[in-house]
Write a protein that holds these residues in place. Structure first.
Motif, mmCIF file in Angstrom:
data_model
loop_
_atom_site.group_PDB
_atom_site.id
_atom_site.type_symbol
_atom_site.label_atom_id
_atom_site.label_comp_id
_atom_site.label_asym_id
_atom_site.label_seq_id
_atom_site.Cartn_x
_atom_site.Cartn_y
_atom_site.Cartn_z
ATOM 1 N N ASN A 85 -42.802 20.356 -82.211
ATOM 2 C CA ASN A 85 -44.013 21.007 -81.692
ATOM 3 C C ASN A 85 -44.908 20.007 -80.962
ATOM 4 O O ASN A 85 -45.504 20.338 -79.927
ATOM 5 N N LEU A 86 -45.008 18.800 -81.525
ATOM 6 C CA LEU A 86 -45.847 17.776 -80.888
ATOM 7 C C LEU A 86 -45.279 17.396 -79.520
ATOM 8 O O LEU A 86 -46.032 17.240 -78.542
ATOM 9 N N MET A 87 -43.948 17.244 -79.437
ATOM 10 C CA MET A 87 -43.326 16.912 -78.162
ATOM 11 C C MET A 87 -43.612 17.988 -77.120
ATOM 12 O O MET A 87 -43.995 17.693 -75.965
ATOM 13 N N LYS A 88 -43.415 19.243 -77.494
ATOM 14 C CA LYS A 88 -43.628 20.352 -76.555
ATOM 15 C C LYS A 88 -45.082 20.405 -76.103
ATOM 16 O O LYS A 88 -45.375 20.614 -74.920
ATOM 17 N N THR A 89 -45.998 20.197 -77.050
ATOM 18 C CA THR A 89 -47.420 20.262 -76.705
ATOM 19 C C THR A 89 -47.804 19.145 -75.755
ATOM 20 O O THR A 89 -48.503 19.379 -74.748
ATOM 21 N N GLN A 115 -38.805 20.875 -65.607
ATOM 22 C CA GLN A 115 -40.227 20.994 -65.282
ATOM 23 C C GLN A 115 -41.058 19.858 -65.875
ATOM 24 O O GLN A 115 -42.131 19.531 -65.350
ATOM 25 N N THR A 116 -40.599 19.244 -66.963
ATOM 26 C CA THR A 116 -41.478 18.327 -67.700
ATOM 27 C C THR A 116 -41.050 16.863 -67.682
ATOM 28 O O THR A 116 -41.844 16.001 -68.057
ATOM 29 N N MET A 117 -39.831 16.548 -67.240
ATOM 30 C CA MET A 117 -39.317 15.182 -67.407
ATOM 31 C C MET A 117 -38.974 14.505 -66.085
ATOM 32 O O MET A 117 -38.674 15.166 -65.087
ATOM 33 N N LEU A 118 -38.971 13.182 -66.122
ATOM 34 C CA LEU A 118 -38.602 12.353 -64.984
ATOM 35 C C LEU A 118 -37.092 12.429 -64.773
ATOM 36 O O LEU A 118 -36.318 12.097 -65.681
ATOM 37 N N THR A 139 -29.288 18.785 -66.972
ATOM 38 C CA THR A 139 -29.256 20.195 -66.609
ATOM 39 C C THR A 139 -28.475 20.284 -65.302
ATOM 40 O O THR A 139 -27.979 19.273 -64.795
ATOM 41 N N ALA A 140 -28.411 21.467 -64.733
ATOM 42 C CA ALA A 140 -27.727 21.609 -63.446
ATOM 43 C C ALA A 140 -28.449 20.851 -62.352
ATOM 44 O O ALA A 140 -27.857 20.521 -61.311
ATOM 45 N N PRO A 324 -41.878 11.430 -69.232
ATOM 46 C CA PRO A 324 -42.448 12.674 -68.684
ATOM 47 C C PRO A 324 -42.475 12.615 -67.163
ATOM 48 O O PRO A 324 -42.529 11.533 -66.566
ATOM 49 N N ALA A 325 -42.461 13.766 -66.535
ATOM 50 C CA ALA A 325 -42.435 13.821 -65.072
ATOM 51 C C ALA A 325 -43.682 13.215 -64.464
ATOM 52 O O ALA A 325 -43.654 12.720 -63.335
ATOM 53 N N ASN A 326 -44.790 13.229 -65.205
ATOM 54 C CA ASN A 326 -46.058 12.768 -64.642
ATOM 55 C C ASN A 326 -46.384 11.327 -64.993
ATOM 56 O O ASN A 326 -47.533 10.904 -64.857
#
Length: 438
Positions: A85-89, A115-118, A139-140, A324-326
């Protein structure tokens, strides 16, 4: 122990160089900050050996150059559900530090990595990673992680002096295992240690039994992903739950199984209080650290099935380093990832944990002298009697397996009922992922 040729995609790894700088593509801003860049690595699992691994990698990398400083943050919860849950948040709210430690395989998909990772697919160091590993962190549309430890087996740890005292042989079928458990129980020992105080440990028997499903049908994982098979209706797969019921019904458990923790289980099987403890191979490093005098008293065997000639082992991919992507420092993050995915990174892990299993990075090797548990994996790898855990072959994994297995392993629910409940749990997750056929 050196790495052996393996019949799945873990094989064929050769010595190669590693690129530590100049990684191209991905990420947001450039790293043009004056002075050393400090990267925060959220380790967060609360597992001693994992923290030691992260610290060793950071220390070795920091000593190798002066432009980047990696700092490890191990402040996260040890409870798996709370950590998930902490990771997702943190990812959803853009509050994740520069890097984080998390599982490979199906659990990665729940973090919406596209959507969320580098994305590191276009870096040079990805080509140095084993294809089976890359598949477990992809992923694909992208590749997202590098391995921070080694691949190893899941099954039963067993106490060797107890086996020798009682004249027992390593069981090759489930019936032989139950007979050994009866002999250990009759001798006054705990036959099977369980540690449901750390609920994630309840899943090991179910998950590590996957080799037996795979041996019965090599395409089972693909059929499962397409919703063509399930656990409750498959006569082999349902045993992944009924075996837990067998252990409870046999009266083999320690009295404090509901509250005991991981280290309690490891201590019990290392010191001879218990004959067996279902566990993943990474935990042998904790035995080596906390009970070094007993490290060679603990052996390993895979969860037995019905056919003695097909006794094999389910293997686990290691956890991964992600970003993370950001992240504000994508190039610096990739430079650290390149170090982790290099022989120097593997050497740092070996220095911290010793020989723990098979590395998935080109050019890496483990020492010839390995603990008994690691050595016991050798015949499985040599014979090809291995299969990756289902979570590395299919994105479908219900989030409530540990609670379901606690109920089955505590006698609250039958194995058949547990399999049905888990099928329904997995169906919800597959629908959330938008998979076809569900």
């Amino acid at each position: 122990m050196t790495r052996r040729a393996r019949p799945i995609a873990l094989a064929g790894i050769a010595v190669a160089g590693i690129v530590l700088a100049g990684c191209a593509g991905g990420g947001g801003s450039s790293d043009d900050t004056e002075g050393p860049i400090t990267l925060k690595w959220f380790q967060g699992s609360g597992v001693e050996t994992n923290i030691a691994t992260a610290d060793a990698l950071a220390e070795a990398f920091n000593a190798s150059q002066s432009d980047i400083i990696v700092e490890v943050d191990a402040s996260g919860p040890s409870d798996s559900a709370a950590l998930d849950n902490l990771m997702k948040t943190r990812l959803a709210t853009n509050e994740m530090p520069d890097m984080f430690w998390y599982n490979s395989g199906s659990l990665l998909q729940a973090l919406s990595p596209d959507q969320t990772m580098l994305n590191i697919a276009d870096t040079d160091f990805v080509s140095n990673l084993d294809p089976a590993w890359v598949a477990a962190v992809s992923t694909a549309d992208g590749v997202f992680g590098v391995p921070v430890q080694t691949a190893g087996g899941g099954g039963f740890f067993y106490n060797i002096p107890m086996y020798e005292e009682l004249g027992l042989e390593v069981p090759n079928t489930w019936d032989e295992f139950l007979a050994n458990a009866d002999a250990i129980k009759d001798a006054g020992y705990t036959a099977v240690e369980m540690t449901f105080g750390d609920a994630w440990t309840s899943q090991i028997v179910t998950l590590a039994d996957f080799y037996n499903i795979w041996a019965s049908d090599n395409d089972w994982a693909a059929k499962y992903t397409a919703n063509e098979v399930n656990f409750a209706d498959d006569p082999v797969a349902v045993q992944s739950f009924t075996k837990l019921q067998d252990i409870y019904d046999g009266g083999y458990l320690n009295e404090d199984f509901a509250s005991a923790l991981l280290n309690d289980g490891l201590e019990a099987v290392a010191t001879g209080t218990a004959g067996h403890y279902p566990m993943l191979g990474f935990a042998q490093a904790t035995i080596a650290t906390n009970w070094p005098d007993n490290i060679d008293d603990v052996g390993f065997f895979g969860i037995p099935g019905e056919n003695a000639d097909e006794h094999g082992m389910t293997i686990w991919m290691p956890p991964a380093l992600y970003a993370p992507a950001n992240t504000e420092h994508p190039d610096a993050v990739k430079e650290f990832m390149a170090f982790v995915a290099s022989p120097a990174g593997c050497d740092a892990v070996t220095g911290a944990l010793g020989a723990t299993g098979a590395y998935l990075v080109e050019g890496c090797s483990v020492p010839d002298e390995a603990p008994r548990i690691v050595a016991d994996w050798g015949p499985y790898f040599d014979s090809g009697m291995i299969a990756p855990a289902l979570e590395f072959l299919s994105p479908v994994k219900g989030p409530n397996l540990m609670q379901i297995d606690v109920e089955v392993g505590s006698g609250v629910r039958s194995g058949e009922s547990g399999a049905e409940l888990y099928d329904a749990d997995a169906a919800k997750q597959a629908q959330q992922l938008g998979l076809e056929g569900w």
